[in-house]
Design a protein around this motif. Structure first.
Motif, PDB file in Angstrom:
ATOM      1  N   ILE A  59      62.764 -11.457  45.902  1.00 10.57           N
ATOM      2  CA  ILE A  59      62.533 -10.297  46.774  1.00 10.57           C
ATOM      3  C   ILE A  59      61.284  -9.549  46.336  1.00 10.57           C
ATOM      4  O   ILE A  59      60.462  -9.136  47.168  1.00 10.57           O
ATOM      5  N   LEU A  60      61.131  -9.392  45.033  1.00  9.95           N
ATOM      6  CA  LEU A  60      59.951  -8.709  44.498  1.00  9.95           C
ATOM      7  C   LEU A  60      58.672  -9.457  44.881  1.00  9.95           C
ATOM      8  O   LEU A  60      57.682  -8.846  45.304  1.00  9.95           O
ATOM      9  N   ALA A  61      58.690 -10.769  44.768  1.00  9.27           N
ATOM     10  CA  ALA A  61      57.522 -11.574  45.125  1.00  9.27           C
ATOM     11  C   ALA A  61      57.229 -11.469  46.623  1.00  9.27           C
ATOM     12  O   ALA A  61      56.060 -11.401  47.027  1.00  9.27           O
ATOM     13  N   GLU A  62      58.263 -11.435  47.441  1.00 11.75           N
ATOM     14  CA  GLU A  62      58.059 -11.286  48.885  1.00 11.75           C
ATOM     15  C   GLU A  62      57.431  -9.935  49.214  1.00 11.75           C
ATOM     16  O   GLU A  62      56.529  -9.847  50.049  1.00 11.75           O
ATOM     17  N   ARG A  63      57.922  -8.886  48.565  1.00  9.58           N
ATOM     18  CA  ARG A  63      57.358  -7.548  48.807  1.00  9.58           C
ATOM     19  C   ARG A  63      55.895  -7.478  48.378  1.00  9.58           C
ATOM     20  O   ARG A  63      55.065  -6.857  49.044  1.00  9.58           O
ATOM     21  N   TYR A  64      55.583  -8.128  47.251  1.00  4.90           N
ATOM     22  CA  TYR A  64      54.192  -8.160  46.781  1.00  4.90           C
ATOM     23  C   TYR A  64      53.313  -8.951  47.764  1.00  4.90           C
ATOM     24  O   TYR A  64      52.205  -8.530  48.090  1.00  4.90           O
ATOM     25  N   ALA A  65      53.830 -10.045  48.262  1.00  6.16           N
ATOM     26  CA  ALA A  65      53.065 -10.869  49.200  1.00  6.16           C
ATOM     27  C   ALA A  65      52.811 -10.128  50.517  1.00  6.16           C
ATOM     28  O   ALA A  65      51.761 -10.306  51.134  1.00  6.16           O
ATOM     29  N   ARG A  66      53.749  -9.298  50.937  1.00 10.18           N
ATOM     30  CA  ARG A  66      53.562  -8.527  52.175  1.00 10.18           C
ATOM     31  C   ARG A  66      52.680  -7.297  51.958  1.00 10.18           C
ATOM     32  O   ARG A  66      52.310  -6.623  52.915  1.00 10.18           O
ATOM     33  N   THR A  70      51.901  -2.721  44.830  1.00  8.08           N
ATOM     34  CA  THR A  70      50.628  -3.111  44.210  1.00  8.08           C
ATOM     35  C   THR A  70      50.900  -4.127  43.098  1.00  8.08           C
ATOM     36  O   THR A  70      52.049  -4.343  42.689  1.00  8.08           O
ATOM     37  N   SER A  71      49.825  -4.698  42.596  1.00 11.30           N
ATOM     38  CA  SER A  71      49.975  -5.685  41.521  1.00 11.30           C
ATOM     39  C   SER A  71      50.515  -5.034  40.248  1.00 11.30           C
ATOM     40  O   SER A  71      51.284  -5.652  39.504  1.00 11.30           O
ATOM     41  N   ASP A  72      50.123  -3.777  39.992  1.00 18.41           N
ATOM     42  CA  ASP A  72      50.661  -3.075  38.814  1.00 18.41           C
ATOM     43  C   ASP A  72      52.158  -2.846  38.955  1.00 18.41           C
ATOM     44  O   ASP A  72      52.916  -3.061  37.997  1.00 18.41           O
ATOM     45  N   GLU A  73      52.591  -2.415  40.149  1.00 13.91           N
ATOM     46  CA  GLU A  73      54.028  -2.222  40.383  1.00 13.91           C
ATOM     47  C   GLU A  73      54.780  -3.550  40.253  1.00 13.91           C
ATOM     48  O   GLU A  73      55.876  -3.604  39.692  1.00 13.91           O
ATOM     49  N   TYR A  74      54.166  -4.600  40.770  1.00 12.32           N
ATOM     50  CA  TYR A  74      54.790  -5.921  40.702  1.00 12.32           C
ATOM     51  C   TYR A  74      55.006  -6.354  39.253  1.00 12.32           C
ATOM     52  O   TYR A  74      56.106  -6.757  38.866  1.00 12.32           O
ATOM     53  N   ARG A  75      53.963  -6.235  38.446  1.00  9.02           N
ATOM     54  CA  ARG A  75      54.068  -6.637  37.036  1.00  9.02           C
ATOM     55  C   ARG A  75      55.091  -5.777  36.281  1.00  9.02           C
ATOM     56  O   ARG A  75      55.864  -6.282  35.472  1.00  9.02           O
ATOM     57  N   GLU A  76      55.064  -4.476  36.555  1.00  7.53           N
ATOM     58  CA  GLU A  76      55.982  -3.567  35.877  1.00  7.53           C
ATOM     59  C   GLU A  76      57.441  -3.897  36.231  1.00  7.53           C
ATOM     60  O   GLU A  76      58.304  -4.006  35.346  1.00  7.53           O
ATOM     61  N   ARG A  77      57.722  -4.099  37.495  1.00  6.62           N
ATOM     62  CA  ARG A  77      59.089  -4.414  37.917  1.00  6.62           C
ATOM     63  C   ARG A  77      59.524  -5.802  37.486  1.00  6.62           C
ATOM     64  O   ARG A  77      60.695  -6.014  37.141  1.00  6.62           O
ATOM     65  N   LEU A  78      58.581  -6.730  37.457  1.00  6.48           N
ATOM     66  CA  LEU A  78      58.909  -8.075  36.987  1.00  6.48           C
ATOM     67  C   LEU A  78      59.261  -8.032  35.504  1.00  6.48           C
ATOM     68  O   LEU A  78      60.207  -8.706  35.060  1.00  6.48           O
ATOM     69  N   GLU A  79      58.537  -7.221  34.739  1.00  3.11           N
ATOM     70  CA  GLU A  79      58.843  -7.077  33.316  1.00  3.11           C
ATOM     71  C   GLU A  79      60.221  -6.444  33.122  1.00  3.11           C
ATOM     72  O   GLU A  79      60.964  -6.838  32.208  1.00  3.11           O
ATOM     73  N   GLN A  80      60.584  -5.515  33.974  1.00  2.00           N
ATOM     74  CA  GLN A  80      61.920  -4.885  33.875  1.00  2.00           C
ATOM     75  C   GLN A  80      63.014  -5.904  34.163  1.00  2.00           C
ATOM     76  O   GLN A  80      64.098  -5.821  33.582  1.00  2.00           O
TER      77      GLN A  80
END
Length: 82
Positions: A59-66, A70-80
């Motif tokens: 879901i996170l990857a889909e939201r990033y792709a759409r 942002t890429s910073d939010e993506y990395r931060e949430r992926l790390e969590q």
């Protein structure tokens, strides 16, 4: 002339080596088993239930792709999630 042609056709012998005939059914069986195995493997992989973390990453990857995050939010949430 016609008799000579008939004689040649009648005396024609089969030059194929028939010792290999058991191999062909085995090859066909092997091919069919391989196709069925690949289909079942693909079907099983596609229907395998995902864990909660895997689904969250998807879901996170889909939201990033759409472009929703942002890429910073993506990395931060992926790390969590890790």
């Amino acid at each position: 002339m016609n008799v000579t042609l008939m004689t040649l056709l009648a005396s024609h012998t089969d030059h194929w080596d028939h010792s290999w005939w058991p191999i062909w059914p085995l090859l066909w069986i092997g091919l069919i088993v391989t196709v069925v195995w690949l289909f079942k493997r693909r079907h099983w992989t596609a229907t395998r239930p995902q864990s909660g973390a895997e689904r969250a990453r998807d879901i996170l990857a889909e939201r990033y792709a759409r472009g929703e995050i942002t890429s910073d939010e993506y990395r931060e949430r992926l790390e969590q999630l890790r």
